[in-house]
Design a protein around this motif. Structure first.
Motif, PDB file in Angstrom:
ATOM      1  N   LEU A 249      44.933  46.823  36.570  1.00  0.00           N
ATOM      2  CA  LEU A 249      44.585  45.147  35.799  1.00  0.00           C
ATOM      3  C   LEU A 249      43.107  44.974  36.601  1.00  0.00           C
ATOM      4  CD1 LEU A 249      47.955  43.888  35.061  1.00  0.00           C
ATOM      5  CD2 LEU A 249      46.199  45.135  33.840  1.00  0.00           C
ATOM      6  N   ASP A 250      43.381  44.402  38.101  1.00  0.00           N
ATOM      7  CA  ASP A 250      42.001  44.469  38.658  1.00  0.00           C
ATOM      8  C   ASP A 250      40.797  44.888  37.970  1.00  0.00           C
ATOM      9  OD1 ASP A 250      43.949  42.229  40.109  1.00  0.00           O
ATOM     10  OD2 ASP A 250      43.676  44.009  42.021  1.00  0.00           O
TER      11      ASP A 250
ATOM     12  N   GLU B 254      39.929  43.270  35.179  1.00  0.00           N
ATOM     13  CA  GLU B 254      39.722  42.009  34.919  1.00  0.00           C
ATOM     14  C   GLU B 254      37.646  41.925  35.751  1.00  0.00           C
ATOM     15  OE1 GLU B 254      41.249  38.286  37.940  1.00  0.00           O
ATOM     16  OE2 GLU B 254      42.178  39.515  37.691  1.00  0.00           O
ATOM     17  N   ARG B 255      37.139  42.562  36.849  1.00  0.00           N
ATOM     18  CA  ARG B 255      36.451  43.112  37.363  1.00  0.00           C
ATOM     19  C   ARG B 255      35.153  43.135  36.582  1.00  0.00           C
ATOM     20  NH1 ARG B 255      38.692  45.040  41.476  1.00  0.00           N
ATOM     21  NH2 ARG B 255      37.776  47.256  41.087  1.00  0.00           N
TER      22      ARG B 255
ATOM     23  N   ALA C  10      35.750  42.765  33.054  1.00  0.00           N
ATOM     24  CA  ALA C  10      35.657  41.712  32.137  1.00  0.00           C
ATOM     25  C   ALA C  10      34.326  40.064  32.318  1.00  0.00           C
ATOM     26  CB  ALA C  10      36.865  41.263  31.426  1.00  0.00           C
ATOM     27  N   ARG C  11      34.209  40.507  33.624  1.00  0.00           N
ATOM     28  CA  ARG C  11      34.009  39.091  34.190  1.00  0.00           C
ATOM     29  C   ARG C  11      32.650  39.328  33.641  1.00  0.00           C
ATOM     30  NH1 ARG C  11      35.457  39.496  40.445  1.00  0.00           N
ATOM     31  NH2 ARG C  11      37.656  39.275  40.705  1.00  0.00           N
TER      32      ARG C  11
ATOM     33  N   SER D  28      37.613  34.739  28.968  1.00  0.00           N
ATOM     34  CA  SER D  28      38.535  34.787  30.672  1.00  0.00           C
ATOM     35  C   SER D  28      38.748  36.298  30.811  1.00  0.00           C
ATOM     36  CB  SER D  28      38.677  34.350  30.469  1.00  0.00           C
ATOM     37  OG  SER D  28      39.989  33.538  31.535  1.00  0.00           O
ATOM     38  N   SER D  29      37.946  36.441  32.199  1.00  0.00           N
ATOM     39  CA  SER D  29      38.304  38.315  31.916  1.00  0.00           C
ATOM     40  C   SER D  29      39.832  37.452  32.874  1.00  0.00           C
ATOM     41  CB  SER D  29      37.456  38.384  34.363  1.00  0.00           C
ATOM     42  OG  SER D  29      37.651  37.247  35.492  1.00  0.00           O
ATOM     43  N   GLU D  30      40.391  36.719  33.038  1.00  0.00           N
ATOM     44  CA  GLU D  30      41.983  36.477  33.895  1.00  0.00           C
ATOM     45  C   GLU D  30      42.793  35.598  32.479  1.00  0.00           C
ATOM     46  OE1 GLU D  30      39.751  34.575  34.215  1.00  0.00           O
ATOM     47  OE2 GLU D  30      39.318  34.021  36.460  1.00  0.00           O
ATOM     48  N   ARG D  31      41.792  36.036  31.200  1.00  0.00           N
ATOM     49  CA  ARG D  31      43.200  36.514  29.729  1.00  0.00           C
ATOM     50  C   ARG D  31      43.489  37.689  29.909  1.00  0.00           C
ATOM     51  NH1 ARG D  31      44.383  32.189  26.918  1.00  0.00           N
ATOM     52  NH2 ARG D  31      43.944  30.069  27.540  1.00  0.00           N
ATOM     53  N   VAL D  32      41.985  38.593  30.063  1.00  0.00           N
ATOM     54  CA  VAL D  32      42.046  40.126  29.777  1.00  0.00           C
ATOM     55  C   VAL D  32      43.681  40.663  30.217  1.00  0.00           C
ATOM     56  CG1 VAL D  32      40.138  42.072  29.926  1.00  0.00           C
ATOM     57  CG2 VAL D  32      39.403  39.732  29.015  1.00  0.00           C
ATOM     58  N   ALA D  33      42.931  40.136  31.744  1.00  0.00           N
ATOM     59  CA  ALA D  33      44.100  40.949  32.566  1.00  0.00           C
ATOM     60  C   ALA D  33      45.396  41.124  32.032  1.00  0.00           C
ATOM     61  CB  ALA D  33      43.947  40.778  34.035  1.00  0.00           C
TER      62      ALA D  33
END
Length: 204
Positions: A117-118, A121-122, A124-125, A133-138
């Motif tokens: 997941l991390d 998230e990276r 998707a930044r 939002s990369s947080e939402r992707v994760a």
């Protein structure tokens, strides 16, 4: 193993590699074997993928589990190519499919969910400049992974209800209770996210 069955603790080389390295290697192998389009290469890769499991400490039943899932597709490809195409092409396609799925499964089994997941998230930044939002992707990926056992539980509940009512020979009757159960789970998940303020920034 965690409750999702996605990670088995180990200390082999494959376990110690970073998630990005494993995914990049998987992508390279996938591109090469498809580009070569050689049945000998595909069969060799399949043999290597099968041997990889015991080599890194993964139980052989994982290989059988993948085979049980894919055998209808492999059979359909083999029969179609045998009747209307080239049998060697059927061998190549079936061995490619099975080998790549086995390798992808090995990557999943030897990588912590949090690490995967991390990584996404990276990745998707850079999309942040487009409002993603990369947080939402994760979060979406985490919910997707969490949904796997939830769907399995809903299926088991539908089958148990089907059998308890003495029904047989009409599997289509499982569809409606399964969909209803999945909708209930999705609604409960949505309410839990809203209750925790996950979607507050999207409200007008």
């Amino acid at each position: 193993m965690n409750t999702l069955g996605l990670y088995i603790p180990g200390d082999g080389v494959l376990y110690r590699l970073r998630a990005g390295t494993k995914l990049a290697g998987l992508l390279v192998v996938c591109v090469v074997v498809i580009a070569l389009a050689d049945p000998r290469v595909s069969v060799g890769l399949l043999l290597a993928a099968v041997l990889l499991y015991p080599a890194v400490g993964l139980p052989f039943k994982r290989v059988l589990g993948v085979l049980r899932t894919l055998w209808p597709f492999l059979l359909a490809i083999g029969v179609f190519q045998g009747l209307f195409g080239d049998p060697l092409t059927g061998v190549r396609l079936c061995s490619q499919l099975l080998a790549l799925v086995l390798l992808a499964n090995a990557v999943t089994l030897t990588t912590r969910v949090r690490e995967m997941l991390d990584l996404f998230e990276r990745l998707a930044r850079p999309l942040g400049r487009f409002g993603v939002s990369s947080e939402r992707v994760a979060l979406v990926l985490a919910l997707t992974i969490r949904s796997i056992p939830m769907v399995a539980a809903a299926w088991r509940a539908a089958v148990e209800g089907y059998r308890a009512r003495g029904l047989s020979g009409r599997p289509y009757l499982l569809v409606t209770p399964l969909i209803v159960q999945l909708f209930r789970m999705a609604e409960a998940t949505g309410e839990a996210l809203v209750a925790r303020g996950i979607d507050e920034d999207a409200r007008p």
